[in-house]
Structures are given as structure tokens and as C-alpha cells.
Design a protein around this motif. Sequence first.
Motif, PDB file in Angstrom:
ATOM      1  N   LEU A 161      48.140  26.078  30.826  1.00  0.00           N
ATOM      2  CA  LEU A 161      47.592  25.899  32.165  1.00  0.00           C
ATOM      3  C   LEU A 161      46.728  27.072  32.603  1.00  0.00           C
ATOM      4  N   LEU A 162      46.798  28.192  31.878  1.00  0.00           N
ATOM      5  CA  LEU A 162      45.983  29.358  32.222  1.00  0.00           C
ATOM      6  C   LEU A 162      44.517  29.171  31.838  1.00  0.00           C
ATOM      7  N   ALA A 163      44.270  28.327  30.847  1.00  0.00           N
ATOM      8  CA  ALA A 163      42.928  28.235  30.258  1.00  0.00           C
ATOM      9  C   ALA A 163      41.827  27.861  31.257  1.00  0.00           C
ATOM     10  N   PRO A 164      42.019  26.861  32.151  1.00  0.00           N
ATOM     11  CA  PRO A 164      40.911  26.477  33.030  1.00  0.00           C
ATOM     12  C   PRO A 164      40.445  27.592  33.970  1.00  0.00           C
ATOM     13  N   ALA A 165      41.354  28.504  34.341  1.00  0.00           N
ATOM     14  CA  ALA A 165      41.008  29.527  35.322  1.00  0.00           C
ATOM     15  C   ALA A 165      40.343  30.755  34.704  1.00  0.00           C
ATOM     16  N   LYS A 166      40.587  31.017  33.439  1.00  0.00           N
ATOM     17  CA  LYS A 166      40.133  32.275  32.846  1.00  0.00           C
ATOM     18  C   LYS A 166      38.639  32.507  32.987  1.00  0.00           C
ATOM     19  N   PRO A 167      37.758  31.548  32.661  1.00  0.00           N
ATOM     20  CA  PRO A 167      36.326  31.821  32.797  1.00  0.00           C
ATOM     21  C   PRO A 167      35.853  31.902  34.251  1.00  0.00           C
ATOM     22  N   LEU A 168      36.698  31.454  35.186  1.00  0.00           N
ATOM     23  CA  LEU A 168      36.296  31.426  36.594  1.00  0.00           C
ATOM     24  C   LEU A 168      36.814  32.624  37.386  1.00  0.00           C
ATOM     25  N   LEU A 169      37.515  33.564  36.739  1.00  0.00           N
ATOM     26  CA  LEU A 169      38.141  34.668  37.470  1.00  0.00           C
ATOM     27  C   LEU A 169      37.174  35.432  38.373  1.00  0.00           C
ATOM     28  N   PRO A 170      35.981  35.838  37.898  1.00  0.00           N
ATOM     29  CA  PRO A 170      35.081  36.568  38.797  1.00  0.00           C
ATOM     30  C   PRO A 170      34.681  35.753  40.024  1.00  0.00           C
ATOM     31  N   ARG A 171      34.425  34.484  39.827  1.00  0.00           N
ATOM     32  CA  ARG A 171      34.046  33.617  40.953  1.00  0.00           C
ATOM     33  C   ARG A 171      35.200  33.447  41.933  1.00  0.00           C
ATOM     34  N   LEU A 172      36.405  33.257  41.410  1.00  0.00           N
ATOM     35  CA  LEU A 172      37.570  33.098  42.269  1.00  0.00           C
ATOM     36  C   LEU A 172      37.875  34.378  43.041  1.00  0.00           C
ATOM     37  N   ALA A 185      44.611  37.210  42.008  1.00  0.00           N
ATOM     38  CA  ALA A 185      45.190  38.494  41.593  1.00  0.00           C
ATOM     39  C   ALA A 185      46.420  38.281  40.720  1.00  0.00           C
ATOM     40  N   ARG A 186      47.274  37.331  41.097  1.00  0.00           N
ATOM     41  CA  ARG A 186      48.458  37.052  40.283  1.00  0.00           C
ATOM     42  C   ARG A 186      48.049  36.625  38.872  1.00  0.00           C
ATOM     43  N   LEU A 187      47.042  35.802  38.806  1.00  0.00           N
ATOM     44  CA  LEU A 187      46.596  35.292  37.511  1.00  0.00           C
ATOM     45  C   LEU A 187      45.925  36.384  36.683  1.00  0.00           C
ATOM     46  N   ALA A 188      45.138  37.228  37.344  1.00  0.00           N
ATOM     47  CA  ALA A 188      44.434  38.303  36.632  1.00  0.00           C
ATOM     48  C   ALA A 188      45.412  39.275  35.988  1.00  0.00           C
ATOM     49  N   GLY A 189      46.597  39.419  36.590  1.00  0.00           N
ATOM     50  CA  GLY A 189      47.596  40.293  35.994  1.00  0.00           C
ATOM     51  C   GLY A 189      48.042  39.813  34.625  1.00  0.00           C
ATOM     52  N   GLN A 190      47.957  38.525  34.377  1.00  0.00           N
ATOM     53  CA  GLN A 190      48.318  37.984  33.067  1.00  0.00           C
ATOM     54  C   GLN A 190      47.119  37.897  32.132  1.00  0.00           C
ATOM     55  N   LEU A 191      45.966  37.482  32.677  1.00  0.00           N
ATOM     56  CA  LEU A 191      44.825  37.193  31.819  1.00  0.00           C
ATOM     57  C   LEU A 191      43.980  38.413  31.490  1.00  0.00           C
ATOM     58  N   ASP A 192      43.841  39.339  32.460  1.00  0.00           N
ATOM     59  CA  ASP A 192      42.924  40.471  32.235  1.00  0.00           C
ATOM     60  C   ASP A 192      43.329  41.649  33.111  1.00  0.00           C
ATOM     61  N   PRO A 193      44.521  42.233  32.866  1.00  0.00           N
ATOM     62  CA  PRO A 193      45.027  43.272  33.767  1.00  0.00           C
ATOM     63  C   PRO A 193      44.188  44.537  33.804  1.00  0.00           C
ATOM     64  N   ALA A 194      43.431  44.800  32.755  1.00  0.00           N
ATOM     65  CA  ALA A 194      42.625  46.024  32.718  1.00  0.00           C
ATOM     66  C   ALA A 194      41.163  45.753  33.069  1.00  0.00           C
ATOM     67  N   GLY A 195      40.847  44.530  33.473  1.00  0.00           N
ATOM     68  CA  GLY A 195      39.464  44.143  33.693  1.00  0.00           C
ATOM     69  C   GLY A 195      38.962  44.445  35.094  1.00  0.00           C
ATOM     70  N   PRO A 196      37.665  44.167  35.339  1.00  0.00           N
ATOM     71  CA  PRO A 196      37.038  44.483  36.631  1.00  0.00           C
ATOM     72  C   PRO A 196      37.520  43.601  37.771  1.00  0.00           C
ATOM     73  N   VAL A 197      38.019  42.390  37.483  1.00  0.00           N
ATOM     74  CA  VAL A 197      38.462  41.498  38.557  1.00  0.00           C
ATOM     75  C   VAL A 197      39.612  42.120  39.330  1.00  0.00           C
ATOM     76  N   LEU A 198      40.620  42.585  38.632  1.00  0.00           N
ATOM     77  CA  LEU A 198      41.775  43.177  39.301  1.00  0.00           C
ATOM     78  C   LEU A 198      41.382  44.462  40.023  1.00  0.00           C
ATOM     79  N   ALA A 199      40.500  45.233  39.435  1.00  0.00           N
ATOM     80  CA  ALA A 199      40.038  46.466  40.087  1.00  0.00           C
ATOM     81  C   ALA A 199      39.348  46.158  41.408  1.00  0.00           C
ATOM     82  N   THR A 200      38.582  45.079  41.446  1.00  0.00           N
ATOM     83  CA  THR A 200      37.914  44.674  42.684  1.00  0.00           C
ATOM     84  C   THR A 200      38.924  44.230  43.736  1.00  0.00           C
ATOM     85  N   LEU A 201      39.908  43.454  43.323  1.00  0.00           N
ATOM     86  CA  LEU A 201      40.885  42.932  44.264  1.00  0.00           C
ATOM     87  C   LEU A 201      41.792  44.028  44.821  1.00  0.00           C
ATOM     88  N   LEU A 202      41.978  45.105  44.085  1.00  0.00           N
ATOM     89  CA  LEU A 202      42.764  46.237  44.593  1.00  0.00           C
ATOM     90  C   LEU A 202      42.099  46.904  45.791  1.00  0.00           C
TER      91      LEU A 202
END
Length: 435
Positions: A161-172, A185-202
Motif C-alpha cells: 500500500l506504500l507504493a502509490p504514495a512514494k512518487p507523490l511525496l513532494p507534491r503531498l 510526514a508519517r509516510l515519509a518516515g518509512q519511505l524516505d527518512p533522510a530525504g528532503p521531504v521530511l526536512a521540509t515538513l520539520l
Amino acid sequence: MAPLHAADDDTLIIEPLVQRHVGDAAFYWAQHDSSVHSPQIDLGRLLHFDRLLQAHLDGIVVAGQEGWKLAFEELDRWKGASETFVCAYLALHDQDGERLRTVWGRVEADVGRNLRGLVSALNWVGADRALPWLERWVGADHNPALQVTALRAAVLGDELLLAPAKPLLPRLAASPAAPVRAATARLAGQLDPAGPVLATLLRDDDPVVRAEAAIALGWNAANDAAPLLWKTCAEWIGNHHALQGWPRFQAERRLGRWLRYLGALLPPGHPAVPRLLSQLPPRLGLLLALHHADPAHLPWVVTQMDAKETSRFAGWVWSMLTGVALDEADMVVTEPEIEEELSLLSRDQDAGLPEPAPDRVRAWMDAYATRLPHGTPCLFGQALTDTVVTDLLCNGPQALRWMAALRMPQLFFNIREPAWRQCLLLEQFQQSAAA
């Protein structure tokens, strides 16, 4: 005589029996949903609830259109998350989606109360039935509530169920709707914890988004996450007192969630913990003390046994940290044999927990507290090694299983999942560890 009807396949339907299936399915789902932080329900008990729940769901499905009609009448009557779950489960078996659109109308009317029922149903039916809807909803920018539903179901459910959201993380993460960003943010912690999406949401303007991002970061960088979550909790504590009714309940439930994570993220011996314990309402302070799992705060826990409102919960927290069963150690108050008082106790949220005798507990502390581990998190008087944590996941009450799952982030183990799925994951983990 009970009314009889024929289902779509000419199966004879007894309406009162189907009504019983509908009511009992809602009841057992409520038991499953409310068990997450229970001090008394363990995996075996949860498995028992879930088997009964599935049996009642199967009975409604067999009833066909009549089952759907009776279930939807209950949703119209009670308008709760339990009834939403039952109807959503039935609707997800409907090929054309008309029933699901009808259920969504009820969810949308009160998202705060009913969204969890729909999310749970998506998790319950399995990836094959849930995935098509998640793929459709996750990109529905016109409807943030649908996006939140998809994101939360993805976090809770099967890895597919994680697959549909992964390419949309920056948009979401750039959504104008704060609930969408928080769920992202909850999803980014699993899919890309070191990526720019989580850094932005912080750095988000919304405190809920920042808190969820800090929790997600905590899976991999606890030292960085704890101060961020601490700051948001402090802001929330200062602001939620003005709320009343359902908004206050929601705010305190959210704060409780954050404090559980904060307790686990703060290292033992952190100098700010005593101050936070003094600022929090006592029950929330006990939550923090339990999840922090530092024996140094046991004296504060014992002080909460002196107040009737918190004595039972404080006694249970103390027992979980020390490993001493109050009743077996003769540290309990004998219950009064008065029917009126017992009926009051049965309505208390700590019903079933023993009433501690604070003086006897203090005497134990004077004699034995120095034997507990210090400078490390502990439960049942033992340091939280991988062996202890795995044993808790298998045998502990739900409240401690939640803590254990948090301390094994490599599993992304979710105790909200159906119990059979949890058992399967534990079996796979144990086999892998033994190999």
C-alpha cells in the motif's frame, strides 16, 4: 416468529440474526481499536476478538443486500467509527464502488470521528481490495480528506500500500491542507527518512505537521527529533486547556500520542523530564514516565498513587517498570464490599487494575530500588534488550507491545493490524533471527 428473507443467492436470511452480526461486529471492532494502549489485553486476547469480529463480518457478507441494509441503518442511527468500519468493510467488497461512495458521505460529515473506521477497513480487507482505492485517492488534491485516508491506510497496512504514495511525496508535502502534510510526514518516515521531504515538513508552520515529522525523524535520528517534538508538546500543553468537549478530547489524545513518542526518544537521565512531569496533567505525566522507562522517575510515579484519580494507573505503571506485581507482593488495598462503590469502579477507565497501597510500595522502594538498572530504559526491572523487546511483542499487554514495536523500528510493526497478520510477522521475524 423472526422475519425471514432470501439473500441474492436464495440463502435464507433470519433478520434478527443478521442484526446481531452487525451489532457484534461493531462491538468487536471497537474492542480491537481501543485496545492499542490497553494494560490488560494481550496478543492472544486480541486474536480472540479478531476471530469473533471476522466471523460476524462473514455473517453479514453472506446476508448480501439485506446485510448491507441492516449495517447501513446502524450507521445512520449511531454515526460512529465502529459502524463506519462495518459498512466500509462491506462496501470494499462491492465491485462498482457505489456503497463506498455512500459510506464516504457519512465519513465526510464527521471526519474527526469516523475516518479511523474507514482507514481500519482498508487495512482489514487486504491489499488486493484496498490498493485500487488508495491509488485513486492519494492524488485527489481536490479532496484532502480522501488523501489523508489513503496515506493513513498506507502507513498502517501492507507494504504494497506504500507504493502509490512514494512518487507523490513532494507534491503531498506541499499540500495547502495541513492534515495531508501531517499524514505525509508519517509516510515519509518509512519511505524516505533522510530525504528532503521530511526536512521540509520539520520546518512547517503547523505544529501538528512538525510534531509528526519529528516523530518520523525519530525512527532514525532520535537525538535530533526529541528537541523538536519537545517544543511542539510544550506549545500544545499551553494551548489545549481552553478547549472543551470533543475538541479537547481530540487534543489530549493527540498530546498523549506525542508524549509516548517523546518519552521513548528522550535519553535516560535527561534533565528536562522532571520539569515536564510537573507541568503535565498527572495521567499524561504517567504516560511519559512509562514510555521513558527510566527507573529514576519511580518516586514521582509513587506520588501519583496518593490521588484516587490516578492511583490505579500509577500502580500499573510502577509494576510495568519494576516487574513487581502489586497483588502478588501484597501491596494492594482490599476492595470494599459495597455494591455502589464497585459499580463506580467498573465505570472507571482503570477498572480491573489493582488499587495500590502507597506506603507498602514506598517501603519496597526503600529496600530494593537500587537493584533496578540505571542509566538505561527498563521494563519489568530489566534493561530493554532485543530479547526483552521481542518477548514483549509476543506476550506483553498491548500498551507494552506498542512500546516494544517503537523500539524495533526495523520491523515497522503495527499493533493496530489484524492480530493474525501480527502473528505472521512475528513468526517471520523469529525465523529470520534464528537463521
